[in-house]
Design an enzyme around this catalytic site. Structure first.
Site, PDB file in Angstrom:
ATOM      1  N   HIS A  41       7.169   7.615 -47.860  1.00 22.76           N
ATOM      2  CA  HIS A  41       7.346   6.759 -46.687  1.00 22.76           C
ATOM      3  C   HIS A  41       8.821   6.474 -46.408  1.00 22.76           C
ATOM      4  O   HIS A  41       9.198   6.188 -45.271  1.00 22.76           O
ATOM      5  CB  HIS A  41       6.589   5.448 -46.879  1.00 22.76           C
ATOM      6  N   ARG A  67      10.007   8.769 -43.772  1.00 20.64           N
ATOM      7  CA  ARG A  67       9.494   8.389 -42.448  1.00 20.64           C
ATOM      8  C   ARG A  67      10.328   7.238 -41.868  1.00 20.64           C
ATOM      9  O   ARG A  67      10.700   7.253 -40.702  1.00 20.64           O
ATOM     10  CB  ARG A  67       8.029   7.995 -42.584  1.00 20.64           C
ATOM     11  N   TYR A 105       9.599  -0.550 -38.556  1.00 16.31           N
ATOM     12  CA  TYR A 105      10.117   0.645 -39.227  1.00 16.31           C
ATOM     13  C   TYR A 105      11.564   0.920 -38.857  1.00 16.31           C
ATOM     14  O   TYR A 105      12.294   1.523 -39.623  1.00 16.31           O
ATOM     15  CB  TYR A 105       9.271   1.865 -38.847  1.00 16.31           C
ATOM     16  N   LYS A 157      -3.866   8.541 -38.454  1.00 22.83           N
ATOM     17  CA  LYS A 157      -4.897   7.575 -38.819  1.00 22.83           C
ATOM     18  C   LYS A 157      -6.053   7.630 -37.832  1.00 22.83           C
ATOM     19  O   LYS A 157      -5.841   7.772 -36.630  1.00 22.83           O
ATOM     20  CB  LYS A 157      -4.317   6.164 -38.850  1.00 22.83           C
ATOM     21  N   ARG A 213       3.562  10.736 -42.143  1.00 22.15           N
ATOM     22  CA  ARG A 213       2.952  10.019 -43.261  1.00 22.15           C
ATOM     23  C   ARG A 213       2.590  11.064 -44.318  1.00 22.15           C
ATOM     24  O   ARG A 213       2.354  12.233 -43.997  1.00 22.15           O
ATOM     25  CB  ARG A 213       1.686   9.283 -42.823  1.00 22.15           C
ATOM     26  N   HIS A 215       2.393   5.307 -33.599  1.00 18.80           N
ATOM     27  CA  HIS A 215       2.061   3.887 -33.637  1.00 18.80           C
ATOM     28  C   HIS A 215       1.380   3.466 -32.348  1.00 18.80           C
ATOM     29  O   HIS A 215       1.841   3.804 -31.259  1.00 18.80           O
ATOM     30  CB  HIS A 215       3.328   3.037 -33.808  1.00 18.80           C
TER      31      HIS A 215
END
Length: 298
Positions: A244, A247, A279, A172, A148, A270
Site C-alpha cells: 500500500h 499506492r 491518500y 473492490k 491495491r 475511489h
C-alpha cells in the site's frame, strides 16, 4: 432470530446486494462475531432482535480496554451496519447503536517513499534470479499504476492494453476501471512476460494470470508483503513499507507534481473524493508553493 442465522443472512446481503468482496464481508463478520463471543462468555442469552443499547454499550466499554480508538470505531461502525440491515429487513424497529458515538480518531497516514527510496528498493532486487525480473515488474506496477495488492495479484494478461496505454483493473466489489500505464512500466512488464514467464510450467487455473510464483500459480497477498519487506530491509529503508505504500506514494507524487485530484480519484478507484484526500497527503511547503504559483494575489 438467532445470531448465526442473522449473520449468514447479513453476509449474503453484503455479498449479493451490496457487491462487497469476500475480504470485506469477512471483516464485517469479524466485528459481529466479537459481540457474539462476548455474549456467550458472559452468558447473556439475548437475540439480535432483543439486544438493547445498554448491552451494546457494556460490550463496547469492555472491549475498549483492549483496543485503540481506531479499532473501537471500526467495531461500532461494523455493528451499526449490521443492525441497520436488521431494521431495513424489519426485524427491528430501532438501531441500538444510533445514540452511541464513535471515539474521535486522528487521521493516520502511511509512510510514503521518495522517488530515491523507490529506486533503492528496485536496486536491491537480485536480477540474476528469474524471480528478480518478476519482482521488479511487480514494484514498477504497484508504483506506476497505484494498484491495491489484491488488484495486482489478480491482474490478467487479457487486461493489458499496452497499445492504448491502459490496463483494466478489477477493484473492490469486482468494479472495473481503466488505469493509464507508462512506457517504463510496460517495458518491465513485457520483459518479465517475454523472458521469464514464458519459460514457466503454468497451472491451468493461472494461464491468464500475469504474475506467478515458482510453481506457476498466482501469487498470494502474503507473498507480495514478504517480497517488499525483505527488499526494504536489504535496501536499509527504516520506514514501514508495504504494497500500500507504493499506492500512497503514487497518489502523493502525482498530486505534488500538479495532477488533478479528480483524475487521481479515478485512477485509484475511489468512490468518494474524501477517500482520495486521505491518500494524497502533501506537506505545507508544497501547499505554499501551489498558493504562490496560482493565486491571483500571490
Amino acid at each position: 432470530m438467532q445470531w448465526q442465522r442473522a449473520l449468514i443472512d447479513y453476509k449474503n446481503y453484503l455479498k449479493i446486494e451490496r457487491g462487497l468482496s469476500e475480504n470485506s464481508v469477512i471483516n464485517y463478520a469479524l466485528d459481529i462475531n466479537k459481540l457474539i463471543k462476548w455474549l456467550n462468555e458472559n452468558e447473556i442469552g439475548i437475540s439480535p432482535i432483543q439486544i438493547s443499547e445498554e448491552t451494546i454499550q457494556q460490550f463496547i466499554y469492555q472491549v475498549a480496554k483492549e483496543l485503540n480508538p481506531k479499532s473501537q470505531s471500526r467495531i461500532i461502525s461494523g455493528l451499526r451496519g449490521f443492525f441497520n440491515y436488521l431494521v431495513f429487513e424489519e426485524y427491528r424497529t430501532t438501531n441500538p447503536l444510533d445514540l452511541i458515538e464513535s471515539p474521535k480518531t486522528a487521521r493516520t497516514l502511511p509512510d510514503i517513499l521518495s522517488t530515491e527510496e523507490i529506486d533503492q528498493l528496485i536496486a536491491a532486487i537480485d536480477l540474476s534470479k528469474p524471480q528478480g525480473e518478476r519482482n521488479r515488474a511487480i514494484l514498477e506496477t504497484l508504483y506506476g499504476c497505484g494498484l491495491r495488492v489484491s488488484e495486482l495479484i489478480t491482474l490478467k494478461i487479457s487486461d493489458l492494453f499496452f497499445e492504448e496505454g491502459f490496463i483494466k483493473v478489477t477493484g473492490k466489489g469486482d468494479k472495473q476501471r481503466f488505469v493509464p500505464i507508462g512506457k517504463s512500466t510496460i517495458k518491465f512488464m513485457e520483459l518479465y512476460r517475454r523472458e521469464i514467464r514464458v519459460h514457466q510450467d503454468i497451472d491451468n487455473n493461472a494461464k491468464d494470470t500475469l504474475f506467478l510464483n515458482r510453481r506457476g500459480k498466482a501469487l498470494t497477498r502474503a507473498m507480495i508483503f514478504t517480497i517488499i519487506k525483505q527488499l526494504a530491509e536489504k535496501a536499509g529503508i527504516r520506514k514501514t513499507v508495504s504494497p500500500h505504500t507504493f499506492r500512497h506514494s503514487f497518489a502523493t507524487h502525482l498530486l505534488e507534481n500538479g495532477a488533478d485530484l479528480r483524475a487521481i480519484q479515478q485512477m485509484l478507484g475511489h468512490e468518494s473524493i474524501t477517500t482520495t484526500e486521505i491518500y494524497t497527503h502533501i506537506d505545507k511547503t508544497h501547499l505554499s508553493e501551489v498558493m504562490n504559483a496560482y493565486h491571483p494575489r500571490k
